[in-house]
Write an enzyme that holds these catalytic residues in place. Structure first.
Site, PDB file in Angstrom:
ATOM      1  N   LYS A 112       0.834  -1.207   0.000  1.00  8.54           N
ATOM      2  CA  LYS A 112       0.000   0.000   0.000  1.00  8.54           C
ATOM      3  C   LYS A 112       0.872   1.263   0.000  1.00  8.54           C
ATOM      4  CE  LYS A 112      -4.068  -2.215   0.785  1.00  8.54           C
ATOM      5  NZ  LYS A 112      -3.620  -3.611   0.644  1.00  8.54           N
TER       6      LYS A 112
HETATM    7  C1  LIG Z   1      -4.108  -4.801   0.007  1.00  6.95           C
HETATM    8  C2  LIG Z   1      -3.250  -6.007  -0.053  1.00  6.95           C
HETATM    9  C3  LIG Z   1      -3.443  -7.024  -1.026  1.00  6.95           C
HETATM   10  C4  LIG Z   1      -4.571  -6.979  -2.032  1.00  6.95           C
HETATM   11  O1  LIG Z   1      -4.379  -6.009  -3.028  1.00  6.95           O
HETATM   12  P1  LIG Z   1      -5.627  -5.506  -3.892  1.00  6.95           P
HETATM   13  O2  LIG Z   1      -5.105  -4.380  -4.695  1.00  6.95           O
HETATM   14  O3  LIG Z   1      -6.667  -5.072  -2.887  1.00  6.95           O
HETATM   15  O4  LIG Z   1      -6.085  -6.660  -4.709  1.00  6.95           O
HETATM   16  C5  LIG Z   1      -2.575  -8.107  -1.037  1.00  6.95           C
HETATM   17  N1  LIG Z   1      -1.580  -8.213  -0.130  1.00  6.95           N
HETATM   18  C6  LIG Z   1      -1.374  -7.270   0.821  1.00  6.95           C
HETATM   19  C7  LIG Z   1      -0.275  -7.473   1.805  1.00  6.95           C
HETATM   20  C8  LIG Z   1      -2.186  -6.141   0.893  1.00  6.95           C
HETATM   21  O5  LIG Z   1      -1.966  -5.226   1.853  1.00  6.95           O
END
Ligand SMILES: *Cc1c(COP(=O)(O)O)cnc(C)c1O
Length: 495
Positions: A112
């Site tokens: 993120k």
């Molecule tokens: C948010 C997240 C995901 C999923 O990603 P999306 O874009 O929501 O599909 C996968 N792994 C981690 C560690 C995340 O924080």
């Protein structure tokens, strides 16, 4: 060529990139989508010579066409700096025949950070461009990860404030400690007596409160969201796929023009949609492999053409993928319907009302580039253990879901194209599950002890994000009832 952004749910007049970033969501409830996908205009050979910031500029300038070159370069330079613990920003590591694209070198050690470190700068620049004089107030409800990444991105960014609500007893001790130790004069963290849904609906209610928004406007504030459906989060995620391709070229692992596959551990469908856009831009990607955990709505959707959220919600060891409504999938649905907002709205209404919809045969045919599968809890743990025993490399639970699914894909198809796998979190973020997967003897230890042990067995230095929370003082100890969230907002803004 200028790119404008349409809503996925109506034929309203399209808006400029900066307006789409400011609004987040279209007023009709739809998501903003670019009116066409621009073609990458650097020759593939050149990618090998570009660093992360240069690559980011080449991608973002094509989408954010109402930003000046200098504005974009400033945003990029402020985002991808020493907050990341490696100059490469997103290094590619080859292990056991797979190219792991490590997206966890930012401030909160999960992917993120890749988008949330630039969003505040895109947002404040957009505000200036649109003559918004108000201070931007970011309100977020979090089940753990997004809250910390958003706090860290917005901390001390001029012209913004950020307030994060989390369920007091609904996040892990490490997650809570990460949030309540957040520095920055413009930050506030509030625990609520309730669960994540209470926090989420409370925030939605505040966003929808017209009287409140008028009252705040008079005081010089306006709300915005750091939600994953903002195109200001989506576009920065395209960058690292292009960058990964450049790294593979540079290392001589592929030749310019050679196709690769991409595997992504998926929840809200934002990360894999960014890979889909990279492909549309002309990056030589063949298959987009979509990995789910036991909440396998997407796997079922790719197999049957029916999306059905009416099922039991499963709590897994990859909590950031425990999702039954993948919001960003709406953009893909809109595109495969031939950019048809009527058709898309019809399906999204069906989803809201009955929890399910089915796409047409011709729409299904356009999904040929996607492959969906899932990994259950046992397979996920086994994948972590096997890779560690074979190579000494430790991956987190989310990455392990993807690694397992990629193995299934390869077995089923015999396809051996070079494959980039999005590694979305540091194993230090999920030490308990990761260490238990490696050996049951670790089950008794405390989280922070486990981090030390992980550092020893993987020979990886403890990330700063974990080191810091051991000694960092608690700076936020606000608590409120779930029906007091509005007062908490007003109190925060009265300072
Ligand atoms: C948010 C997240 C995901 C999923 O990603 P999306 O874009 O929501 O599909 C996968 N792994 C981690 C560690 C995340 O924080």
């Amino acid at each position: 060529m200028e790119i404008l952004y349409n809503s996925t749910r109506s034929e309203n007049a399209p808006v400029k990139a900066s307006e789409a970033i400011l609004k987040g969501l279209s007023p009709d409830g739809g998501l903003f989508v670019p009116d066409h996908i621009p073609a990458l205009d650097v020759p593939l050979d050149e990618l090998a010579k570009m660093d992360y910031c240069q690559t980011a500029y080449e991608v973002m300038k094509l989408f954010f066409t109402d930003f000046t070159g200098q504005e974009l370069k400033d945003c990029i330079a402020r985002a991808y700096d020493e907050k990341f613990d490696t100059k490469e920003i997103a290094p590619v590591v080859e292990k056991d025949g797979v190219f792991y694209l490590e997206l966890f070198h930012g401030a909160t050690i999960a992917f993120k950070d890749m988008a949330l470190s630039i969003l505040p700068h895109l947002l404040t620049t957009s505000a200036k461009k649109n003559n918004v004089k108000n201070e931007i107030v970011i309100l977020t409800a979090t089940s753990g990860d997004t809250g910390k990444a958003a706090l860290s991105g917005f901390a001390d960014v001029e012209g913004t404030r950020i307030l994060v609500f989390y369920p007091k007893n609904g996040v892990s001790p490490i997650q809570e400690k990460q949030m309540v130790t957040q520095k920055g004069k413009n930050t506030r963290v509030v625990g609520i007596r309730g669960n994540f849904d209470d926090a989420q609906s409370g925030v939605k209610k505040i966003f929808g409160d017209r009287e409140l928004s008028q009252e705040l406007d008079a005081k010089g504030f306006q709300f915005s969201s750091a939600n994953s459906i903002n195109i200001g989060r989506l576009v920065p995620q395209i960058v690292y796929y292009v960058y990964a391709y450049g790294q593979l070229l540079k290392e001589g692992k592929i030749k310019a023009g050679e196709e690769i596959n991409v595997t992504v551990p998926t929840g809200n469908f934002g990360n894999i949609l960014a890979a889909f856009y990279a492909k549309q831009m002309g990056l030589p990607i063949d298959k987009l492999i979509c990995a789910s955990n036991e909440n396998k709505v997407l796997y079922d959707f790719f197999r049957t053409g029916t999306y059905d959220r009416n099922r039991e919600f499963v709590l897994t060891s990859s909590p950031s993928m425990d999702i039954l409504i993948s919001s960003n999938l709406e953009r893909l649905i809109y595109h495969i319907a031939g950019n048809d907002s009527d058709k898309n709205r019809e399906l999204m209404t069906a989803l809201t009302e009955g929890g399910t919809y089915s796409i047409t045969k011709s729409m299904r045919e356009k999904l040929a580039d996607f492959y969906g599968y899932y990994a259950d809890e046992e397979e996920t743990a086994e994948t972590i253990r096997d890779l560690y025993q074979k190579t000494g490399y430790v991956i987190d639970t989310h990455t392990a879901v993807a690694s397992c699914v990629y193995g299934k894909y390869r077995k089923e198809t015999g396809d051996t194209k070079p494959t980039v796998l999005a590694s979305t979190a540091s194993p230090f973020k999920f030490t308990r599950s990761v260490m238990a997967a490696i050996d049951t003897k670790y089950e008794e230890s405390e989280d922070l002890e486990l981090a030390d042990m992980l550092s020893q067995i993987s020979k990886v230095k403890m990330p700063k994000a974990i080191e810091e929370i051991r000694t960092a003082p608690v700076l936020h100890n606000h608590l409120c009832e779930k029906d007091e969230m509005k007062q908490a907002v007003l109190e925060f803004l009265s300072k």
